[in-house]
Motif scaffolding. Structure first.
Motif, mmCIF file in Angstrom:
data_model
loop_
_atom_site.group_PDB
_atom_site.id
_atom_site.type_symbol
_atom_site.label_atom_id
_atom_site.label_comp_id
_atom_site.label_asym_id
_atom_site.label_seq_id
_atom_site.Cartn_x
_atom_site.Cartn_y
_atom_site.Cartn_z
ATOM 1 N N HIS A 363 0.841 -1.203 0.000
ATOM 2 C CA HIS A 363 0.000 0.000 0.000
ATOM 3 C C HIS A 363 0.870 1.245 0.000
ATOM 4 C CE1 HIS A 363 -2.975 2.988 1.163
ATOM 5 N NE2 HIS A 363 -3.927 2.094 0.919
ATOM 6 N N ALA A 364 0.419 2.271 -0.710
ATOM 7 C CA ALA A 364 1.200 3.503 -0.838
ATOM 8 C C ALA A 364 1.511 4.129 0.517
ATOM 9 C CB ALA A 364 0.440 4.506 -1.710
ATOM 10 N N ILE A 365 0.682 3.869 1.511
ATOM 11 C CA ILE A 365 0.890 4.471 2.824
ATOM 12 C C ILE A 365 2.109 3.880 3.523
ATOM 13 C CG2 ILE A 365 -0.387 2.951 4.414
ATOM 14 C CD1 ILE A 365 -0.887 6.739 4.052
ATOM 15 N N HIS A 366 2.648 2.789 2.993
ATOM 16 C CA HIS A 366 3.816 2.148 3.597
ATOM 17 C C HIS A 366 5.107 2.384 2.810
ATOM 18 C CE1 HIS A 366 0.795 -0.757 5.620
ATOM 19 N NE2 HIS A 366 1.161 0.175 6.460
ATOM 20 N N VAL A 367 5.073 3.235 1.796
ATOM 21 C CA VAL A 367 6.295 3.552 1.039
ATOM 22 C C VAL A 367 7.159 4.489 1.881
ATOM 23 C CG1 VAL A 367 7.226 4.619 -1.041
ATOM 24 C CG2 VAL A 367 5.141 3.226 -1.175
ATOM 25 N N PRO A 368 8.378 4.076 2.231
ATOM 26 C CA PRO A 368 9.157 4.861 3.194
ATOM 27 C C PRO A 368 9.933 6.036 2.625
ATOM 28 C CG PRO A 368 10.316 2.833 2.658
ATOM 29 C CD PRO A 368 8.995 2.778 1.927
ATOM 30 N N GLY A 369 10.253 6.015 1.321
ATOM 31 C CA GLY A 369 11.194 6.981 0.765
ATOM 32 C C GLY A 369 10.917 8.426 1.104
ATOM 33 N N SER A 370 9.788 8.955 0.624
ATOM 34 C CA SER A 370 9.497 10.374 0.819
ATOM 35 C C SER A 370 9.213 10.701 2.282
ATOM 36 C CB SER A 370 8.308 10.795 -0.045
ATOM 37 O OG SER A 370 7.128 10.114 0.345
ATOM 38 N N PHE A 372 10.584 9.201 5.039
ATOM 39 C CA PHE A 372 11.855 9.279 5.759
ATOM 40 C C PHE A 372 12.620 10.546 5.363
ATOM 41 C CE2 PHE A 372 12.551 4.504 6.866
ATOM 42 C CZ PHE A 372 11.309 4.477 7.474
ATOM 43 N N HIS A 373 12.553 10.877 4.074
ATOM 44 C CA HIS A 373 13.188 12.104 3.578
ATOM 45 C C HIS A 373 12.608 13.322 4.298
ATOM 46 C CE1 HIS A 373 14.676 14.725 0.106
ATOM 47 N NE2 HIS A 373 13.816 15.517 0.724
ATOM 48 N N ALA A 374 11.270 13.400 4.328
ATOM 49 C CA ALA A 374 10.612 14.576 4.905
ATOM 50 C C ALA A 374 10.891 14.708 6.397
ATOM 51 C CB ALA A 374 9.110 14.499 4.659
ATOM 52 N N SER A 375 10.837 13.596 7.111
ATOM 53 C CA SER A 375 11.062 13.676 8.554
ATOM 54 C C SER A 375 12.492 14.108 8.857
ATOM 55 C CB SER A 375 10.755 12.324 9.222
ATOM 56 O OG SER A 375 11.618 11.296 8.765
ATOM 57 N N ALA A 376 13.465 13.557 8.123
ATOM 58 C CA ALA A 376 14.862 13.922 8.375
ATOM 59 C C ALA A 376 15.139 15.370 7.985
ATOM 60 C CB ALA A 376 15.790 12.980 7.610
ATOM 61 N N LEU A 377 14.634 15.772 6.810
ATOM 62 C CA LEU A 377 14.889 17.131 6.341
ATOM 63 C C LEU A 377 14.281 18.155 7.294
ATOM 64 C CD1 LEU A 377 15.970 19.080 4.222
ATOM 65 C CD2 LEU A 377 13.847 18.740 2.919
ATOM 66 N N GLY A 382 15.161 21.953 7.358
ATOM 67 C CA GLY A 382 14.752 22.191 5.979
ATOM 68 C C GLY A 382 13.240 22.249 5.842
ATOM 69 N N GLU A 383 12.780 22.491 4.633
ATOM 70 C CA GLU A 383 11.349 22.631 4.354
ATOM 71 C C GLU A 383 10.999 21.714 3.179
ATOM 72 O OE1 GLU A 383 7.523 24.050 5.075
ATOM 73 O OE2 GLU A 383 9.361 24.476 6.201
ATOM 74 N N PRO A 384 10.489 20.514 3.450
ATOM 75 C CA PRO A 384 10.123 19.602 2.361
ATOM 76 C C PRO A 384 9.120 20.233 1.408
ATOM 77 C CG PRO A 384 10.072 18.472 4.482
ATOM 78 C CD PRO A 384 10.223 19.930 4.779
ATOM 79 N N GLN A 385 9.239 19.898 0.139
ATOM 80 C CA GLN A 385 8.348 20.445 -0.883
ATOM 81 C C GLN A 385 7.747 19.313 -1.699
ATOM 82 O OE1 GLN A 385 7.620 23.690 -1.030
ATOM 83 N NE2 GLN A 385 9.100 24.181 0.605
ATOM 84 N N GLY A 386 6.673 19.642 -2.407
ATOM 85 C CA GLY A 386 6.081 18.721 -3.371
ATOM 86 C C GLY A 386 5.679 17.388 -2.762
ATOM 87 N N VAL A 387 6.117 16.310 -3.398
ATOM 88 C CA VAL A 387 5.735 14.955 -2.982
ATOM 89 C C VAL A 387 6.174 14.652 -1.554
ATOM 90 C CG1 VAL A 387 7.842 13.835 -3.848
ATOM 91 C CG2 VAL A 387 5.696 12.536 -3.711
ATOM 92 N N HIS A 388 7.207 15.342 -1.082
ATOM 93 C CA HIS A 388 7.726 15.087 0.246
ATOM 94 C C HIS A 388 6.825 15.664 1.358
ATOM 95 C CE1 HIS A 388 11.191 13.314 -1.526
ATOM 96 N NE2 HIS A 388 11.551 14.418 -2.115
ATOM 97 N N ARG A 389 5.774 16.354 0.964
ATOM 98 C CA ARG A 389 4.791 16.823 1.936
ATOM 99 C C ARG A 389 3.508 15.995 1.852
ATOM 100 N NH1 ARG A 389 6.411 21.574 4.159
ATOM 101 N NH2 ARG A 389 4.372 21.874 5.150
ATOM 102 N N SER A 390 3.475 15.122 0.868
ATOM 103 C CA SER A 390 2.252 14.355 0.603
ATOM 104 C C SER A 390 1.908 13.429 1.774
ATOM 105 C CB SER A 390 2.422 13.520 -0.664
ATOM 106 O OG SER A 390 1.285 12.734 -0.896
ATOM 107 N N MET A 391 0.637 13.412 2.158
ATOM 108 C CA MET A 391 0.117 12.543 3.200
ATOM 109 C C MET A 391 0.779 12.779 4.562
ATOM 110 S SD MET A 391 -2.407 11.003 1.943
ATOM 111 C CE MET A 391 -2.697 9.951 3.344
ATOM 112 N N ILE A 392 1.256 13.995 4.778
ATOM 113 C CA ILE A 392 1.792 14.382 6.088
ATOM 114 C C ILE A 392 0.999 15.567 6.636
ATOM 115 C CG2 ILE A 392 3.778 15.304 7.331
ATOM 116 C CD1 ILE A 392 5.588 13.847 5.369
#
Length: 392
Positions: A363-370, A372-377, A382-392
């Motif tokens: 399920h898309a809700i379990h994809v870690p990439g963006s 983990f990126h957003a939480s670390a940034l 930093g200020e995540p943009q675009g897809v890195h803000r999705s579903m947060i």
């Protein structure tokens, strides 16, 4: 929760046994669906004015985990369909009346992904599209799905604008041949087809307002439940069912290993390596459970006090939730790999839990990439943009 969970426990043996039938049918059996209705699990987030319970999200998560530990697909449907009443509470009161007015037991299927286009017309929109992965849809009388706002040409506007819209069963078709999969077969997560359906404006809601918390405020919802962050409550049912699958796999493994003897004549009870693997897996599954419940409790306390759950806190919460899912499935792999050839038999429940757990991880809700990126940034300033803000 006590009453709902008590009812589930009354049906435990039956739900466990009926999982085999759901796997064969590639949808929940009518009997299993009725047991869920009778238990009240789908009404845990439903507003009290429509016969709901407005339960604490922790209670919902624990209930879904227990159901999934009996049968993964039944838990999955509980976790997904059970969240939709939470969002319907933000729709126009007439939309709530449309769905629940005659039948407060009415279920809604999804998905939220904007796979179709809504073209504005007088009084509403004309919707066309095809949506995949509508879990439990055979047992639902309405759908709450995502749609991209379109122009007069029927093409999505740019930049994209997403809505969540409601349609009754008479306005869409289910492709009964679209679900033939290796895991979570019993969820019946089939495709939906909508052709030129009219949606009145009162049955639409801005997806952005749901996700950023404006929707409950504009709807006048002051209850803690309805001001709880979307990015925590939406994944909750899905990940809870996955952790429940892992708990079911662990229980099935322990039951099978009690009297098992290896081909070399060694009782499993005397094999230190298998014992270590079982113990480690049990600890990892327990850690996954504790992690998501701790986040729920903490966010609830903050919401109840009127405190903002910040983007950084939500991002870390999503990181915790996503990591919990992966940790639990890795633990299932460790015990399955040490369960012997007998675990491959389709007559055993362990193989189904193993298949269902891996399917749930897709399920898309379990994809870690963006995530983990957003939480670390964010934690680095930093200020995540675009897809890195999705579903947060």
């Amino acid at each position: 929760m006590g009453k709902v969970l008590d009812r589930i426990e009354q049906y435990a043996d039956e739900l466990r046994a009926e999982g085999t039938e759901g796997d064969r049918l590639m949808r929940l059996s009518d009997t299993s669906a009725k047991r869920l209705r009778d238990s009240g699990v789908i009404r845990m987030f439903q507003p009290k004015e429509f016969g709901g319970q407005e339960a604490h999200p922790r209670e919902f998560a624990e209930t879904v985990m227990r159901i999934a530990s009996l049968d993964g697909a039944t838990g999955w449907v509980s976790g997904i369909v059970g969240v939709h009443p939470w969002e319907l509470a933000f729709f126009d009161p007439q939309a709530q009346q449309d769905v629940w007015g005659e039948d407060p037991e009415m279920w809604m299927a999804s998905p939220y992904a904007p796979m179709g286009v809504a073209r504005p017309v007088d009084g509403g929109y004309i919707l066309n599209g095809r949506w995949s992965f509508s879990s439990g849809t055979d047992h639902c009388g309405w759908i709450m799905i995502g749609a991209a706002l379109g122009g007069d040409d029927g093409k999505p506007l740019m930049p994209p604008q997403a809505m969540h819209v409601l349609l009754p069963r008479s306005d869409y078709d289910i492709d009964q041949e679209s679900w033939n999969v290796v895991g979570l077969r019993g969820t019946g997560s089939k495709d939906l087809i909508v052709k030129d359906a009219f949606i009145p404006t009162h049955r639409t809601l801005s997806a952005d307002k749901v996700m950023d918390g404006r929707a409950p405020k504009e709807a006048g919802r002051t209850e803690t439940l309805y001001n709880f962050p979307f990015s925590c409550i939406f994944p909750l049912g899905i990940t809870s069912s996955l952790i429940g699958c892992a708990e079911g796999a662990l229980a099935a493994n322990i039951a099978a290993q009690r009297e098992r003897v290896t081909v070399y004549g060694t009782p499993i009870k005397d094999d230190p390596y298998v014992l270590f693997a079982i113990g480690e897996a049990a600890a990892e599954i327990a850690a996954s459970r504790a992690a998501i419940l701790e986040t729920v409790d903490r966010f609830w306390d903050m919401t109840e006090k009127g405190q903002e759950v910040t983007f950084e806190q939500r991002a870390v919460g999503r990181r915790t939730q996503t990591a919990a899912a992966w940790r639990a499935v890795r633990a299932v792999d460790e015990i399955f790999a040490r369960s012997g050839g007998g675990a491959l038999q389709l007559s055993t429940p362990l193989q189904r839990f193993w298949r269902d757990a891996h399917a749930g991880l897709q399920h898309a809700i379990h994809v870690p990439g963006s995530i983990f990126h957003a939480s670390a940034l964010t934690q680095l300033g930093g200020e995540p943009q675009g897809v890195h803000r999705s579903m947060i």
